[in-house]
Design a protein around this motif. Structure first.
Motif, mmCIF file in Angstrom:
data_model
loop_
_atom_site.group_PDB
_atom_site.id
_atom_site.type_symbol
_atom_site.label_atom_id
_atom_site.label_comp_id
_atom_site.label_asym_id
_atom_site.label_seq_id
_atom_site.Cartn_x
_atom_site.Cartn_y
_atom_site.Cartn_z
ATOM 1 N N ALA A 170 0.754 -1.081 -0.102
ATOM 2 C CA ALA A 170 0.057 -0.023 0.110
ATOM 3 C C ALA A 170 0.921 1.351 -0.116
ATOM 4 O O ALA A 170 1.898 1.388 0.901
ATOM 5 N N PHE A 171 0.683 2.232 -0.822
ATOM 6 C CA PHE A 171 1.578 3.375 -1.004
ATOM 7 C C PHE A 171 0.725 4.419 -0.106
ATOM 8 O O PHE A 171 -0.135 4.228 0.341
ATOM 9 N N GLU A 172 1.605 5.656 0.179
ATOM 10 C CA GLU A 172 0.929 6.572 1.082
ATOM 11 C C GLU A 172 -0.367 7.202 0.438
ATOM 12 O O GLU A 172 -1.170 7.366 1.214
ATOM 13 N N SER A 173 -0.282 6.983 -0.646
ATOM 14 C CA SER A 173 -1.750 7.552 -1.227
ATOM 15 C C SER A 173 -2.957 6.532 -0.807
ATOM 16 O O SER A 173 -4.409 7.010 -1.375
ATOM 17 N N GLY A 174 -2.627 5.475 -0.504
ATOM 18 C CA GLY A 174 -3.753 4.462 -0.451
ATOM 19 C C GLY A 174 -3.795 3.437 -1.363
ATOM 20 O O GLY A 174 -4.476 2.383 -1.301
ATOM 21 N N ASN A 175 -3.327 3.572 -2.683
ATOM 22 C CA ASN A 175 -3.374 2.760 -3.824
ATOM 23 C C ASN A 175 -2.539 1.294 -3.557
ATOM 24 O O ASN A 175 -1.396 1.698 -2.773
ATOM 25 N N MET A 176 -2.869 0.476 -4.073
ATOM 26 C CA MET A 176 -2.418 -0.846 -3.646
ATOM 27 C C MET A 176 -1.965 -1.750 -4.963
ATOM 28 O O MET A 176 -2.514 -1.658 -6.142
ATOM 29 N N LEU A 177 -0.759 -2.374 -5.097
ATOM 30 C CA LEU A 177 -0.305 -3.472 -5.905
ATOM 31 C C LEU A 177 0.200 -4.614 -5.159
ATOM 32 O O LEU A 177 0.814 -4.246 -4.198
ATOM 33 N N GLY A 178 -0.289 -5.606 -6.007
ATOM 34 C CA GLY A 178 0.391 -6.898 -5.299
ATOM 35 C C GLY A 178 0.746 -7.939 -6.374
ATOM 36 O O GLY A 178 0.444 -7.952 -7.479
ATOM 37 N N VAL A 179 1.508 -8.788 -5.695
ATOM 38 C CA VAL A 179 1.770 -10.172 -6.723
ATOM 39 C C VAL A 179 1.325 -11.431 -5.763
ATOM 40 O O VAL A 179 1.307 -11.493 -4.603
ATOM 41 N N GLY A 180 1.173 -12.400 -6.617
ATOM 42 C CA GLY A 180 0.814 -13.792 -5.926
ATOM 43 C C GLY A 180 0.728 -14.876 -7.013
ATOM 44 O O GLY A 180 1.289 -14.751 -8.000
ATOM 45 N N VAL A 181 0.366 -15.963 -6.382
ATOM 46 C CA VAL A 181 0.326 -17.164 -7.156
ATOM 47 C C VAL A 181 -1.181 -17.934 -6.863
ATOM 48 O O VAL A 181 -1.205 -18.175 -5.535
ATOM 49 N N ALA A 182 -1.760 -18.336 -7.657
ATOM 50 C CA ALA A 182 -2.564 -19.352 -7.516
ATOM 51 C C ALA A 182 -2.458 -20.746 -8.155
ATOM 52 O O ALA A 182 -2.078 -21.101 -9.122
ATOM 53 N N TYR A 183 -2.479 -21.886 -7.160
ATOM 54 C CA TYR A 183 -2.377 -23.185 -7.398
ATOM 55 C C TYR A 183 -3.472 -23.971 -7.606
ATOM 56 O O TYR A 183 -4.298 -24.017 -6.540
ATOM 57 N N LEU A 184 -3.907 -24.332 -8.705
ATOM 58 C CA LEU A 184 -5.244 -25.059 -8.640
ATOM 59 C C LEU A 184 -5.164 -26.595 -9.200
ATOM 60 O O LEU A 184 -4.904 -26.573 -10.495
ATOM 61 N N ASN A 185 -5.518 -27.439 -8.360
ATOM 62 C CA ASN A 185 -5.525 -28.818 -8.805
ATOM 63 C C ASN A 185 -6.919 -29.094 -9.287
ATOM 64 O O ASN A 185 -7.915 -29.703 -8.487
ATOM 65 N N ASP A 186 -7.238 -28.594 -10.498
ATOM 66 C CA ASP A 186 -8.364 -28.935 -11.065
ATOM 67 C C ASP A 186 -8.894 -30.303 -11.395
ATOM 68 O O ASP A 186 -7.988 -31.163 -11.314
ATOM 69 N N LEU A 196 -0.992 -10.152 -10.792
ATOM 70 C CA LEU A 196 -0.561 -9.049 -10.387
ATOM 71 C C LEU A 196 -2.009 -8.375 -9.842
ATOM 72 O O LEU A 196 -3.015 -8.467 -10.781
ATOM 73 N N ALA A 197 -2.111 -7.949 -8.819
ATOM 74 C CA ALA A 197 -3.405 -7.458 -8.111
ATOM 75 C C ALA A 197 -3.175 -5.764 -8.087
ATOM 76 O O ALA A 197 -2.200 -5.439 -7.751
ATOM 77 N N VAL A 198 -4.471 -5.120 -8.230
ATOM 78 C CA VAL A 198 -4.263 -3.777 -8.689
ATOM 79 C C VAL A 198 -5.588 -3.149 -7.922
ATOM 80 O O VAL A 198 -6.650 -3.699 -8.178
ATOM 81 N N SER A 199 -5.585 -2.047 -7.290
ATOM 82 C CA SER A 199 -6.581 -1.120 -6.693
ATOM 83 C C SER A 199 -5.995 0.130 -6.537
ATOM 84 O O SER A 199 -5.428 0.628 -5.864
ATOM 85 N N TRP A 200 -6.301 0.890 -7.634
ATOM 86 C CA TRP A 200 -5.614 2.266 -8.010
ATOM 87 C C TRP A 200 -6.735 3.321 -8.162
ATOM 88 O O TRP A 200 -7.496 3.261 -9.280
ATOM 89 N N GLN A 201 -6.720 4.325 -7.262
ATOM 90 C CA GLN A 201 -7.604 5.474 -7.479
ATOM 91 C C GLN A 201 -6.937 6.705 -8.119
ATOM 92 O O GLN A 201 -6.028 7.266 -7.672
ATOM 93 N N ILE A 202 -7.361 6.587 -9.422
ATOM 94 C CA ILE A 202 -6.668 7.553 -10.290
ATOM 95 C C ILE A 202 -6.804 8.956 -9.857
ATOM 96 O O ILE A 202 -5.877 9.937 -9.801
ATOM 97 N N ASN A 203 -8.130 9.219 -9.537
ATOM 98 C CA ASN A 203 -8.452 10.671 -8.976
ATOM 99 C C ASN A 203 -9.802 10.175 -8.355
ATOM 100 O O ASN A 203 -10.188 9.348 -7.946
ATOM 101 N N ASP A 204 -10.513 11.654 -7.992
ATOM 102 C CA ASP A 204 -12.017 11.456 -7.246
ATOM 103 C C ASP A 204 -12.896 10.557 -7.863
ATOM 104 O O ASP A 204 -13.637 9.973 -7.289
ATOM 105 N N ARG A 205 -12.538 10.639 -9.261
ATOM 106 C CA ARG A 205 -13.718 10.229 -10.265
ATOM 107 C C ARG A 205 -13.318 8.478 -10.519
ATOM 108 O O ARG A 205 -14.041 7.541 -10.825
ATOM 109 N N TRP A 206 -12.025 8.572 -11.119
ATOM 110 C CA TRP A 206 -11.607 7.345 -11.848
ATOM 111 C C TRP A 206 -10.778 6.348 -11.111
ATOM 112 O O TRP A 206 -10.089 6.748 -10.233
#
Length: 311
Positions: A170-186, A196-206
């Motif tokens: 989590a950055f100071e702005s509150g925006n978040m980036l992440g990495v990970g892995v999903a292992y699925l024995n289907d 890659l996970a992302v939650s990024w507030q570009i501005n008040d609207r976007w």
């Protein structure tokens, strides 16, 4: 000759989000005001597609899906929290003009007598453990299990399990980036999905974020959303979707893979109720059957409705 499904291990670097079919998993609302914490969430979703030709022939397929989800997230301390999610899906495959012989036939999907499978039951469950190390770093570990089988197979042979693990910053702005892995024995196949996970507030609207949860239904895609006011927003998104289920107890499995792009309109009716309407388009689709070559699935339009309750 296509490689048998049970011998493939897919490494898919697609963008996905943290957590656990088709078009819907949860709605995205950007820049919401702080509200009373509600740990429980229940959602009901309905998805319908247009009829699409299979194998470039006369056989047609039209699909309807009903998705039921329930989840809870509970904080244990300032650093630890746990969550649980349960789900049931009813997938209806409406086959028309089934062609078993000649060019562009779909015999691989059915028995020698041409008996079709039409209804798929899918049960899902997952548990997540979340740890917040400091104001920047957080980690998640989520085992999950699924049973997916047609009306021509039994649940006892249709088990899948997997685990999703991730680290997010989590950055100071509150925006978040992440990495990970999903292992699925289907069912009869192992898949490994770096993401890659992302939650990024570009501005008040976007806002740019992952609209779906990762898991057996595939990557979570990306959605760019615009917030008109606290109650209304719209989003434009894209993701790759996967459905894999057992159609016979001899380990015969069908898998659908396709891309979907969609336009979403979201309405926060009350702090506890949200409604989302989707207009989507599935493309580059195919159906695979165990030990058989993939069959093309024509592009088709889709519509969906998602109703969510929090309490």
């Amino acid at each position: 000759m296509a490689k048998p499904l049970h011998s493939r291990v897919n490494i898919n670097p697609s963008i996905v989000c943290i957590g656990l079919m088709p078009l819907l998993s949860y709605s995205v609302f950007a820049a919401e005001p702080r509200q009373e914490y509600k740990p429980f969430k229940v959602s009901v979703s309905q998805i319908s597609t247009q009829s699409a030709n299979v194998a470039n022939g006369e056989t047609e397929l039209q699909r309807d899906s009903l998705l039921l989800n329930a989840g809870v997230t509970m904080p244990l301390s300032k650093q630890w929290s746990v969550g649980m999610r349960l789900g049931y899906d009813r997938l209806d495959y409406d086959w028309r003009n089934i062609r078993l012989t000649g060019a562009n036939n779909t015999a691989a999907l059915f028995s020698d007598a041409g008996a079709s499978w039409e209804n798929i039951d899918r049960y899902r469950a997952s548990v997540s453990v979340n740890y917040r190390m400091d104001k920047h770093w957080s980690f998640m570990f989520s085992p999950q299990i699924q049973y997916a089988y047609a009306d021509t197979a039994s649940a006892s042979n249709a088990q899948s399990y997997g685990v999703v693990a991730s680290a997010m910053y989590a950055f100071e702005s509150g925006n978040m980036l992440g990495v990970g892995v999903a292992y699925l024995n289907d069912i009869d196949e192992v898949r490994t999905l770096p993401y890659l996970a992302v939650s990024w507030q570009i501005n008040d609207r976007w806002r740019l974020a992952n609209p779906f949860q990762a898991g057996f239904s595939g990557p979570a895609g990306l959605e760019l959303s615009y917030q008109f006011n606290p109650a209304w927003n719209v989003g434009l998104g894209n993701s790759r979707r996967t459905e894999r289920f057992l159609i016979a107890d001899d380990e015969t499995v069908v898998e659908t893979n396709e891309w979907v792009s969609y336009l979403r309109a979201g309405w926060r009716v009350t702090p506890a109720i949200a409604l989302n309407l989707y207009a989507g388009y599935y493309f580059n689709g195919e159906l695979e059957v165990t030990d058989e070559a993939a069959l093309d699935l024509d592009n088709q339009g889709a519509a969906a409705l998602d109703l969510e309750f929090r309490f």
